[in-house]
Design an enzyme around this catalytic site. Sequence first.
Site, PDB file in Angstrom:
ATOM      1  N   HIS A  38       0.899  -1.162   0.000  1.00  0.00           N
ATOM      2  CA  HIS A  38       0.000   0.000   0.000  1.00  0.00           C
ATOM      3  C   HIS A  38       0.928   1.200   0.000  1.00  0.00           C
ATOM      4  O   HIS A  38       1.905   1.231   0.758  1.00  0.00           O
ATOM      5  CB  HIS A  38      -0.890   0.038   1.245  1.00  0.00           C
ATOM      6  CG  HIS A  38      -1.583   1.358   1.421  1.00  0.00           C
ATOM      7  ND1 HIS A  38      -2.676   1.719   0.660  1.00  0.00           N
ATOM      8  CD2 HIS A  38      -1.314   2.402   2.230  1.00  0.00           C
ATOM      9  CE1 HIS A  38      -3.044   2.950   1.012  1.00  0.00           C
ATOM     10  NE2 HIS A  38      -2.240   3.383   1.961  1.00  0.00           N
ATOM     11  N   CYS A 108      -4.317   2.083  -4.799  1.00  0.00           N
ATOM     12  CA  CYS A 108      -3.498   3.106  -4.138  1.00  0.00           C
ATOM     13  C   CYS A 108      -2.189   3.346  -4.878  1.00  0.00           C
ATOM     14  O   CYS A 108      -1.712   4.483  -4.967  1.00  0.00           O
ATOM     15  CB  CYS A 108      -3.210   2.699  -2.691  1.00  0.00           C
ATOM     16  SG  CYS A 108      -2.384   1.092  -2.544  1.00  0.00           S
TER      17      CYS A 108
END
Length: 167
Positions: A38, A108
């Site tokens: 992430h 993301c």
Amino acid sequence: MADGSSYNVKLYVYDLSKGLARQLSPMMLGKTVEGIWHTSIVAYEEEFFFGGGGITSCRPGCTILGMPDSTVNLGNTEVPQDLFQEYLSSLRESTYRPEKYHLFEHNCNTFSSEAAQFLTGKKIPSYITDLPSEVLATPFGQALRPLLDSVSITPSENGSLNGYGLR
């Protein structure tokens, strides 16, 4: 830019597996995957990220994920903060609305790479952006795809899970 201000831009990298990907991937995928990444962009003393809640921001290191596992210095930008905010507003209304989030194709890391390119002219490291296609190329990745397609990740700043897990 008239005032010549320059702002540092960083990429915060989090391993959502907390080390499990490195341990289990050789057995499950037949190859080593260092982490399940992430990422977020840190600029103007704010952390910007994209997840199931759309584009959001908080103070650096204040998501439920805490401090990043690693930080990549992407260089400096001369883009004024108000121009970056306008850019984010246009992305929020178009390509980065909450319902456009997809774990593999539009996540993301896609956002971080696009924002990094806008601010610095550079994309984020390919070991992060290439990971979904590498995992999906394995038999295990193909078998898990239906489940993984239903996952939405949204770290919030108030400590709630806010969309972690299945949607």
